[in-house]
Design a protein around this motif. Structure first.
Motif, mmCIF file in Angstrom:
data_model
loop_
_atom_site.group_PDB
_atom_site.id
_atom_site.type_symbol
_atom_site.label_atom_id
_atom_site.label_comp_id
_atom_site.label_asym_id
_atom_site.label_seq_id
_atom_site.Cartn_x
_atom_site.Cartn_y
_atom_site.Cartn_z
ATOM 1 N N ARG A 1 0.853 -1.190 0.000
ATOM 2 C CA ARG A 1 0.000 0.000 0.000
ATOM 3 C C ARG A 1 0.889 1.241 0.000
ATOM 4 O O ARG A 1 2.042 1.191 0.435
ATOM 5 N N ASN A 2 0.335 2.365 -0.454
ATOM 6 C CA ASN A 2 1.123 3.580 -0.621
ATOM 7 C C ASN A 2 0.848 4.649 0.424
ATOM 8 O O ASN A 2 1.529 5.675 0.451
ATOM 9 N N ASP A 3 -0.152 4.445 1.273
ATOM 10 C CA ASP A 3 -0.518 5.483 2.231
ATOM 11 C C ASP A 3 0.274 5.360 3.518
ATOM 12 O O ASP A 3 0.872 4.325 3.813
ATOM 13 N N HIS A 4 0.286 6.428 4.290
ATOM 14 C CA HIS A 4 0.883 6.398 5.610
ATOM 15 C C HIS A 4 0.105 7.354 6.510
ATOM 16 O O HIS A 4 -0.682 8.177 6.043
ATOM 17 N N ALA A 5 0.326 7.234 7.812
ATOM 18 C CA ALA A 5 -0.424 8.048 8.764
ATOM 19 C C ALA A 5 0.385 8.207 10.036
ATOM 20 O O ALA A 5 1.507 7.695 10.162
ATOM 21 N N LYS A 6 -0.193 8.935 11.002
ATOM 22 C CA LYS A 6 0.370 9.068 12.339
ATOM 23 C C LYS A 6 -0.721 8.728 13.348
ATOM 24 O O LYS A 6 -1.907 8.826 13.049
ATOM 25 N N VAL A 7 -0.304 8.306 14.546
ATOM 26 C CA VAL A 7 -1.267 7.876 15.554
ATOM 27 C C VAL A 7 -0.968 8.560 16.885
ATOM 28 O O VAL A 7 0.151 9.006 17.149
#
Length: 395
Positions: A333-339
């Motif tokens: 997958r190409n997405d990323h995030a922060k938590v």
């Protein structure tokens, strides 16, 4: 080819068996994890693998550092913790330390956070051994993550001492296999107010620890509102600003006694690498200047004691770094995030200089809850991630 096909066919059953065994160990953080470590060591020994055990000062807890492949080269780390949060006060529909499978979900304490990830990594050991790795894969199995990322720190000291810095680290906390490049840091403080007890009928002669603690709580709430409206914001987070709150209050002895003791625990979760401690330090300075003098004016032995109870930095791995690109390739997958929740990943960066991301099976919404579960499909996706990592390390 036939051997690989057999391994893939057997993989789900291996994962189930290993997860059932891991869940069966009651590793709530106030208990020893040594029986679980013994089990993992015996399992690895069956493949001719030995790990390095790092024991804590009590002798009742241990982390395990394992290298599969050449030991003289920098490798990639799969990191997970063995401790779980308590089940006391929660209503479960079955024994929380016995794995139950129902409708594609595996229920039990720690299935999501995070024995599911550890089980997948162990289940993939046969493939690691068979692959003749050029780049080693390390397993970093820690303890006491739930009470402040305690157990990973001695292990990281040992990694630094060995002198071969890993190329990168994947921390398998529950992210639904999304690549997480950042999380907030956290700093927790306990403020203990020392007042002066008196009979409540002569309350003005005493020093009310609870009432002075209330002044601190009010100031914490005021500053929390400022953080929510005026501080730096980051849209990659589900809560896009730093947070601050009072979390526990304990004080007083009886209705008719002026309380001479009150303890308040408060925390900041900051977006900036060291913002959390900066925020709490500022509150301590304010309390020393505004609250404590008023208490001592009433009685010179009254005051406030401050104690750090938890500290870890934020994680902020640039999205264009090699470890992020690799994680996305492995996750497909190409997405990323922060938590908002914290992990050991920031300590791999700050203590050992190891570029790190967080990516693992299950969702944080299931962590710490009664009837905690992880979906089997998530564990299989995680196994695919590790399978592609093995192929990458065998090139």
């Amino acid at each position: 080819m036939q051997t690989n096909l057999i391994m893939q066919t057997q993989r789900p059953d291996r994962i189930r068996k290993l997860l059932a065994d891991l869940v069966g160990f009651d590793t709530v953080s106030d208990r020893s994890n040594l029986p679980l470590i013994d089990y993992v060591e015996k399992y690895l020994a069956s493949f001719g693998i030995s790990g390095q055990r790092i024991v804590d000062e009590t002798g009742q807890k241990a982390a395990l550092w394992v290298t599969i492949g050449p030991e003289d080269k920098a490798g990639l780390v799969l990191s997970g913790h063995t401790d779980v949060v308590p089940v006391a006060g929660q209503v479960w529909t079955h024994n929380p330390f016995e794995l139950v499978e129902r409708d594609g979900r595996l229920y039990g304490r720690g299935t999501t956070d995070m024995k599911g990830f550890v089980a997948v990594c162990l289940a993939m050991v046969p493939e690691m051994v068979a692959a003749d790795l050029i780049t080693p894969i390390h397993l970093a199995i820690s303890y006491d993550e739930e009470i402040g990322c305690v157990g990973v720190r001695p292990m990281l000291h040992e990694i630094v001492h060995q002198g071969i810095k890993p190329l990168g680290c994947f921390v398998g906390e529950p992210t639904q296999m999304q690549v997480i490049v950042g999380h907030k840091g956290k700093h927790g403080v306990r403020a203990t107010f020392r007042g002066l007890a008196r009979h409540s009928s002569i309350a003005p002669d005493g020093v009310n620890a609870i009432e002075y603690a209330a002044d601190l709580i009010t100031e914490i709430r005021r500053r929390a509102a400022l953080l929510a409206t005026q501080a730096e914001r980051n849209s990659l987070y589900d809560v896009p600003h730093s947070t601050l709150l009072s979390s526990t209050v304990h004080g007083g002895a009886a209705l008719n006694i002026v309380p001479d003791h009150c303890a308040v625990e408060f925390e900041c979760r900051g977006i900036g690498i060291s913002e959390s401690k900066q925020v709490t330090d500022a509150i301590i300075v304010w309390a020393r200047a505004e609250i404590e003098p008023a208490m001592r004016k009433r009685h010179p032995e009254c005051g406030i004691d401050f104690e750090e109870i938890l500290d870890y930095p934020a994680l902020d791995t640039p999205a264009d770094t090699t470890i992020v690109t690799l994680a996305k390739q492995l996750a497909g997958r190409n997405d990323h995030a922060k938590v908002a929740f914290g992990t050991e990943a920031s300590l791999f960066v700050s203590m050992a200089g190891v570029p790190s991301v967080v990516v693992g099976p299950g969702g944080i919404a299931q962590a710490h809850t009664p009837d905690e579960f992880v979906e089997m499909s998530q564990l299989e996706s995680c196994a695919g991630f590790v399978e592609r990592l093995i192929a990458h390390c065998a090139k």
